[in-house]
Design a protein around this motif. Structure first.
Motif, PDB file in Angstrom:
ATOM      1  N   ALA A 110       0.755  -1.315  -0.145  1.00  0.00           N
ATOM      2  CA  ALA A 110       0.020   0.124   0.055  1.00  0.00           C
ATOM      3  C   ALA A 110       0.786   1.246   0.097  1.00  0.00           C
ATOM      4  CB  ALA A 110      -0.995   0.131   1.236  1.00  0.00           C
ATOM      5  N   SER A 111       1.977   1.251   0.490  1.00  0.00           N
ATOM      6  CA  SER A 111       2.782   2.500   0.670  1.00  0.00           C
ATOM      7  C   SER A 111       4.380   2.399  -0.285  1.00  0.00           C
ATOM      8  CB  SER A 111       3.334   2.604   2.152  1.00  0.00           C
ATOM      9  OG  SER A 111       3.967   1.428   2.617  1.00  0.00           O
ATOM     10  N   GLY A 112       4.728   1.103  -0.759  1.00  0.00           N
ATOM     11  CA  GLY A 112       5.625   0.990  -1.472  1.00  0.00           C
ATOM     12  C   GLY A 112       7.085   1.077  -0.894  1.00  0.00           C
ATOM     13  N   TYR A 113       7.081   0.721   0.214  1.00  0.00           N
ATOM     14  CA  TYR A 113       8.408   0.720   0.795  1.00  0.00           C
ATOM     15  C   TYR A 113       8.584  -0.299   1.868  1.00  0.00           C
ATOM     16  CZ  TYR A 113       6.073   3.495   4.177  1.00  0.00           C
ATOM     17  OH  TYR A 113       5.137   4.011   5.331  1.00  0.00           O
ATOM     18  N   LEU A 114       9.730  -0.684   2.472  1.00  0.00           N
ATOM     19  CA  LEU A 114       9.924  -1.780   3.353  1.00  0.00           C
ATOM     20  C   LEU A 114       9.784  -1.356   4.696  1.00  0.00           C
ATOM     21  CD1 LEU A 114      12.955  -3.259   1.520  1.00  0.00           C
ATOM     22  CD2 LEU A 114      10.828  -4.203   1.256  1.00  0.00           C
ATOM     23  N   ALA A 115       9.320  -2.393   5.581  1.00  0.00           N
ATOM     24  CA  ALA A 115       8.967  -2.010   7.075  1.00  0.00           C
ATOM     25  C   ALA A 115       9.483  -3.327   7.893  1.00  0.00           C
ATOM     26  CB  ALA A 115       7.638  -1.725   7.386  1.00  0.00           C
ATOM     27  N   VAL A 116      10.129  -2.877   9.060  1.00  0.00           N
ATOM     28  CA  VAL A 116      10.414  -3.884   9.923  1.00  0.00           C
ATOM     29  C   VAL A 116      10.251  -3.425  11.330  1.00  0.00           C
ATOM     30  CG1 VAL A 116      12.401  -5.314  11.195  1.00  0.00           C
ATOM     31  CG2 VAL A 116      12.420  -5.012   8.658  1.00  0.00           C
ATOM     32  N   THR A 117       9.318  -4.455  12.256  1.00  0.00           N
ATOM     33  CA  THR A 117       9.145  -3.838  13.286  1.00  0.00           C
ATOM     34  C   THR A 117       9.988  -4.613  14.492  1.00  0.00           C
ATOM     35  OG1 THR A 117       6.941  -3.589  12.599  1.00  0.00           O
ATOM     36  CG2 THR A 117       7.090  -3.681  15.047  1.00  0.00           C
ATOM     37  N   PRO A 118      10.446  -4.120  15.360  1.00  0.00           N
ATOM     38  CA  PRO A 118      11.500  -4.850  16.249  1.00  0.00           C
ATOM     39  C   PRO A 118      10.369  -5.683  17.279  1.00  0.00           C
ATOM     40  CG  PRO A 118      11.736  -2.755  16.691  1.00  0.00           C
ATOM     41  CD  PRO A 118      10.963  -2.682  15.343  1.00  0.00           C
ATOM     42  N   ALA A 119      10.911  -6.790  17.931  1.00  0.00           N
ATOM     43  CA  ALA A 119      10.137  -7.551  18.797  1.00  0.00           C
ATOM     44  C   ALA A 119      10.320  -7.034  20.260  1.00  0.00           C
ATOM     45  CB  ALA A 119      10.675  -8.783  18.926  1.00  0.00           C
ATOM     46  N   THR A 308       1.487  -7.437  -9.508  1.00  0.00           N
ATOM     47  CA  THR A 308       0.212  -7.884  -8.672  1.00  0.00           C
ATOM     48  C   THR A 308      -0.623  -6.474  -8.608  1.00  0.00           C
ATOM     49  OG1 THR A 308       1.518  -7.751  -6.604  1.00  0.00           O
ATOM     50  CG2 THR A 308       1.424  -9.930  -7.717  1.00  0.00           C
ATOM     51  N   SER A 309      -1.781  -6.955  -8.278  1.00  0.00           N
ATOM     52  CA  SER A 309      -2.712  -5.786  -8.189  1.00  0.00           C
ATOM     53  C   SER A 309      -2.436  -5.075  -6.767  1.00  0.00           C
ATOM     54  CB  SER A 309      -3.963  -6.032  -8.259  1.00  0.00           C
ATOM     55  OG  SER A 309      -4.706  -6.594  -9.389  1.00  0.00           O
ATOM     56  N   GLY A 310      -2.068  -3.602  -6.801  1.00  0.00           N
ATOM     57  CA  GLY A 310      -1.981  -2.905  -5.641  1.00  0.00           C
ATOM     58  C   GLY A 310      -0.618  -2.749  -5.385  1.00  0.00           C
ATOM     59  N   GLN A 311       0.437  -3.419  -6.166  1.00  0.00           N
ATOM     60  CA  GLN A 311       1.785  -3.127  -5.941  1.00  0.00           C
ATOM     61  C   GLN A 311       2.335  -1.676  -6.529  1.00  0.00           C
ATOM     62  OE1 GLN A 311       4.513  -5.723  -5.263  1.00  0.00           O
ATOM     63  NE2 GLN A 311       5.373  -3.804  -4.972  1.00  0.00           N
ATOM     64  N   GLU A 312       3.337  -1.063  -5.698  1.00  0.00           N
ATOM     65  CA  GLU A 312       3.691   0.279  -6.172  1.00  0.00           C
ATOM     66  C   GLU A 312       5.095  -0.008  -6.505  1.00  0.00           C
ATOM     67  OE1 GLU A 312       3.134   3.224  -3.354  1.00  0.00           O
ATOM     68  OE2 GLU A 312       1.177   3.220  -3.387  1.00  0.00           O
ATOM     69  N   ILE A 313       5.261   0.731  -7.640  1.00  0.00           N
ATOM     70  CA  ILE A 313       6.785   0.827  -8.235  1.00  0.00           C
ATOM     71  C   ILE A 313       7.136   2.389  -8.154  1.00  0.00           C
ATOM     72  CG2 ILE A 313       8.121   0.265  -9.988  1.00  0.00           C
ATOM     73  CD1 ILE A 313       6.146  -1.797 -10.977  1.00  0.00           C
ATOM     74  N   ILE A 314       8.258   2.679  -7.397  1.00  0.00           N
ATOM     75  CA  ILE A 314       8.660   3.945  -7.090  1.00  0.00           C
ATOM     76  C   ILE A 314       9.985   4.081  -8.052  1.00  0.00           C
ATOM     77  CG2 ILE A 314       9.232   5.815  -5.552  1.00  0.00           C
ATOM     78  CD1 ILE A 314       7.732   3.966  -3.166  1.00  0.00           C
ATOM     79  N   ILE A 315      10.108   4.905  -8.736  1.00  0.00           N
ATOM     80  CA  ILE A 315      10.930   5.345  -9.787  1.00  0.00           C
ATOM     81  C   ILE A 315      11.543   6.847  -9.953  1.00  0.00           C
ATOM     82  CG2 ILE A 315      11.924   5.088 -11.967  1.00  0.00           C
ATOM     83  CD1 ILE A 315       9.895   2.753 -12.794  1.00  0.00           C
ATOM     84  N   GLN A 316      12.795   7.357  -9.997  1.00  0.00           N
ATOM     85  CA  GLN A 316      13.056   8.522  -9.980  1.00  0.00           C
ATOM     86  C   GLN A 316      13.173   8.862 -11.547  1.00  0.00           C
ATOM     87  OE1 GLN A 316      17.286   9.892  -9.555  1.00  0.00           O
ATOM     88  NE2 GLN A 316      16.427  11.972  -8.228  1.00  0.00           N
ATOM     89  N   PHE A 326       8.227   9.279  -9.456  1.00  0.00           N
ATOM     90  CA  PHE A 326       7.029   8.691  -9.977  1.00  0.00           C
ATOM     91  C   PHE A 326       6.469   7.552  -9.176  1.00  0.00           C
ATOM     92  CE2 PHE A 326       7.114  10.599 -14.732  1.00  0.00           C
ATOM     93  CZ  PHE A 326       7.390  11.590 -14.485  1.00  0.00           C
ATOM     94  N   ARG A 327       5.398   7.531  -8.828  1.00  0.00           N
ATOM     95  CA  ARG A 327       4.974   6.479  -7.975  1.00  0.00           C
ATOM     96  C   ARG A 327       3.962   5.892  -8.995  1.00  0.00           C
ATOM     97  NH1 ARG A 327       6.009   7.115  -2.515  1.00  0.00           N
ATOM     98  NH2 ARG A 327       4.459   5.937  -2.018  1.00  0.00           N
ATOM     99  N   PHE A 328       4.128   4.573  -9.499  1.00  0.00           N
ATOM    100  CA  PHE A 328       3.249   3.954 -10.360  1.00  0.00           C
ATOM    101  C   PHE A 328       2.550   2.837  -9.514  1.00  0.00           C
ATOM    102  CE2 PHE A 328       6.477   5.471 -13.179  1.00  0.00           C
ATOM    103  CZ  PHE A 328       5.486   5.816 -14.182  1.00  0.00           C
ATOM    104  N   VAL A 329       1.117   2.720  -9.682  1.00  0.00           N
ATOM    105  CA  VAL A 329       0.447   1.515  -8.990  1.00  0.00           C
ATOM    106  C   VAL A 329      -0.158   0.879  -9.894  1.00  0.00           C
ATOM    107  CG1 VAL A 329      -1.585   1.206  -7.448  1.00  0.00           C
ATOM    108  CG2 VAL A 329      -0.196   3.612  -7.234  1.00  0.00           C
ATOM    109  N   ILE A 330      -0.228  -0.651  -9.771  1.00  0.00           N
ATOM    110  CA  ILE A 330      -0.520  -1.623 -10.693  1.00  0.00           C
ATOM    111  C   ILE A 330      -1.956  -1.861 -10.296  1.00  0.00           C
ATOM    112  CG2 ILE A 330      -0.248  -4.072 -11.491  1.00  0.00           C
ATOM    113  CD1 ILE A 330       2.593  -4.036 -10.645  1.00  0.00           C
ATOM    114  N   ALA A 331      -2.654  -1.402 -11.242  1.00  0.00           N
ATOM    115  CA  ALA A 331      -4.199  -1.519 -11.094  1.00  0.00           C
ATOM    116  C   ALA A 331      -4.872  -2.511 -11.287  1.00  0.00           C
ATOM    117  CB  ALA A 331      -4.876  -0.356 -11.928  1.00  0.00           C
TER     118      ALA A 331
END
Length: 401
Positions: A110-119, A308-316, A326-331
């Motif tokens: 949904a946001s197009g970036y990676l996330a890690v939550t520490p335990a 895949t639907s909903g995937q975001e691809i972020i490109i300069q 540019f923020r591209f969304v696979i519809a």
């Protein structure tokens, strides 16, 4: 008799008597006013004395007087002291936005970036830490590292790295991309504007791949009676690798305008623009306005499962004067009717973005014909729509996939 005597007096004496009478009246008036003020002051003092002399055995009145003496600020301070003594503040669990190459990271589509939550440590009473842990994938506010003193609250080593990346950081490093085979795409151009008749024209995309080098041109023009009026020409040149397309130079020529050029310096990771005489930092896998089409197509060409639907691809993307994210969304998948027949396509959208680009760009890629872009549509804020749809594909080499 007194009146007759008074009338015989000279006018000067009569005037003196009149002024003396007025002065006497004024003196009497001020004296009475002063006496009245003293009486009111005395009454007020007596009332204050009466309040001070109230007996303490009257509970109702005593409570009322106590309420008046206690200010709201003092009451708030007392409550704050009580809360400080009885309740300990919850320790927040720091969050981490991971690097694009982190294998342990979870990708947020949904946001197009990676996330890690520490335990976090088990603490049923620490509700504040639990809420922060559940919302740890929120967009970071800046590109700063988390302070070291926060690391110990999560039970990790003080020197553990905590990276926070900007949400606009390109995420192409996590996608595989394979350059498409050489081909020439013939396109029909239609432009519609509100309350105007449509314009018709032709377009062409030439994609040539030779070993590890590529050349790409895009031409567009309007159909006239006996000729075609060229509107613009884009050209991109560079190299290819396992990461996909790497532009080196890009140029653009528009009707009645001078040619502009962009240089991609991959040693210093900078972009330079001839039209603005400025230098800008180049992000990972940066593209120009022409090559970005083939880079997106190359992601699906390398592995269709990456679309895949909903995937975001972020490109300069480097444009005439500057580079923009540019923020591209696979519809999703759509059937598209063309002169090549009915094609199942993947619809990719670049939604409008305030402060960056206000137009919407839609691209349809067809897996059945090597993932070439078979339709391109640009919708402007004034309602004008320019659509280019494929009419013919002339491949240099035919590749079955």
């Amino acid at each position: 008799m007194i009146a007759a005597w008074f009338n015989q007096l000279p006018r000067r004496q009569i005037l003196s008597f009149a002024m003396a009478a007025i002065a006497l009246h004024l003196c009497v008036f001020f004296w009475l006013n002063k006496v009245q003020s003293k009486a009111e002051t005395s009454t007020l003092k007596e009332s204050k004395v009466q309040i001070k002399l109230l007996k303490p055995d009257q509970p109702a009145i005593e409570n009322k007087i106590e309420t008046v003496k206690t200010s709201p600020r003092q009451a708030a301070d007392d409550v704050k002291k009580i809360v400080t003594k009885t309740q300990k503040p919850a320790q927040a669990v720091p969050f981490q936005i991971a690097d694009n190459n982190d294998e342990n990271a979870t990708y947020q589509a949904a946001s197009g970036y990676l996330a890690v939550t520490p335990a976090a440590k088990s603490d049923t009473g620490n509700t504040g830490a639990k809420e922060l842990s559940e919302g740890a994938a929120s967009i970071p506010a800046n590109n700063k590292e988390v302070p070291k003193e926060m690391h110990s609250s999560a039970g990790e080593a003080p020197d553990a790295p905590k990276k926070v990346i900007d949400p606009d950081t390109p995420n192409l490093a996590q996608f595989m991309s394979t350059p498409l085979p050489s081909a020439q795409l013939k396109l029909q151009l239609v432009r519609t504007e509100p309350n105007k008749s449509p314009y018709y024209g032709v377009g062409e995309i030439n994609w040539q791949l030779t070993d590890d080098r590529y050349t790409m041109t895009i031409n567009a023009g309007l159909d006239l009676l006996v000729t075609t009026l060229n509107l613009f020409k884009l050209k991109s040149e560079g190299k290819v690798s396992q990461a996909g397309i790497t532009p080196l130079t890009s140029s653009e020529v528009r009707r009645n305008r001078s040619e502009t050029a962009i240089h991609f310096n991959h040693i210093d990771n900078t972009l330079s623009f001839s039209s603005s005489n400025k230098t800008q930092r180049m992000a990972n896998a940066a593209q120009d306005k022409a090559s970005v089409l083939m880079q997106l197509a190359g992601i699906g060409y390398a592995d269709p499962a990456q679309f895949t639907s909903g995937q975001e691809i972020i490109i300069q993307v480097a444009e005439e004067r500057e580079a923009t994210t540019f923020r591209f969304v696979i519809a999703g998948q759509e059937e598209l009717t063309t002169k090549l027949g009915t094609l199942m396509t993947w619809h990719v959208v670049r939604p409008p973005r305030a402060g960056a680009y206000n137009s919407q760009l839609d691209i349809w890629f067809a897996p059945a014909v090597n993932w070439y872009p078979v339709q391109i549509r640009n919708t402007e804020t004034n309602g004008a729509i320019t659509t280019q749809i494929v009419t013919k594909i002339i491949p240099t080499t035919v590749t079955e996939r």
